[in-house]
Design an enzyme around this catalytic site. Structure first.
Site, PDB file in Angstrom:
ATOM      1  N   CYS A  12      -4.935 -51.344 -36.009  1.00  0.00           N
ATOM      2  CA  CYS A  12      -4.916 -52.868 -36.537  1.00  0.00           C
ATOM      3  C   CYS A  12      -3.374 -52.680 -37.277  1.00  0.00           C
ATOM      4  CB  CYS A  12      -6.075 -52.947 -37.693  1.00  0.00           C
ATOM      5  SG  CYS A  12      -5.825 -51.809 -39.109  1.00  0.00           S
ATOM      6  N   CYS A  86      -6.964 -58.274 -34.828  1.00  0.00           N
ATOM      7  CA  CYS A  86      -5.950 -58.652 -35.617  1.00  0.00           C
ATOM      8  C   CYS A  86      -4.731 -58.959 -34.637  1.00  0.00           C
ATOM      9  CB  CYS A  86      -5.591 -57.628 -36.807  1.00  0.00           C
ATOM     10  SG  CYS A  86      -5.477 -56.087 -36.102  1.00  0.00           S
ATOM     11  N   CYS A  90      -0.741 -53.975 -27.856  1.00  0.00           N
ATOM     12  CA  CYS A  90      -0.650 -52.547 -27.494  1.00  0.00           C
ATOM     13  C   CYS A  90      -0.118 -52.378 -26.409  1.00  0.00           C
ATOM     14  CB  CYS A  90      -1.913 -51.806 -27.371  1.00  0.00           C
ATOM     15  SG  CYS A  90      -2.764 -51.537 -28.940  1.00  0.00           S
TER      16      CYS A  90
END
Length: 135
Positions: A12, A86, A90
């Site tokens: 996150c 959120c 990645c």
């Protein structure tokens, strides 16, 4: 030779709440059957105190944990990468499994608001363990 144990990375933004709770639950329930990591793209200085308190109520002490920066290496070393709703992006690598858990953000919330998030994460983690590291 036994299969190597699965590894999970929780991500996150601040690595101060949701991902820390998820990592703590997974460690608590799976022990050494799963390798657990957590990180954030913009780590906070400290873990959210309401998150620490909510986990303490559940019998888990995360007060010594610190937010960590998300690295490409952490993603590469993980079998399952779970973002916490959120919008974190990645690095994507083939052969990895990516999940996104849509969770409320505990930032700026009191412990009463954190409890339902903690309980939802606990349930998600138990389902994950059943899937990736059944006893």
């Amino acid at each position: 030779m036994p299969d190597p144990k699965p590894s999970v990375l929780f991500v996150c933004v601040h690595n101060a709440g949701r991902s820390q709770m998820a990592a703590a639950w997974l460690t608590h329930f799976a022990g050494d059957r799963v390798e657990v990591r957590s990180a954030g793209s913009a780590p906070a200085d400290t873990i959210n105190p309401a998150v620490v308190e909510a986990m303490h109520e559940a019998g888990i002490d995360i007060s010594a944990e610190t937010p960590k920066i998300l690295t490409v290496e952490a993603v590469q070393a993980s079998d399952v990468v779970i973002t916490m709703g959120c919008g974190d992006t990645c690095p994507v690598f083939p052969g990895k499994r990516y999940l996104d858990w849509k969770l409320d953000d505990p930032a700026g919330q009191g412990v009463a608001a954190v409890r339902p998030i903690r309980d939802e994460i606990e349930s998600l983690v138990q389902d994950l363990i059943t899937e990736i590291a059944p006893q």
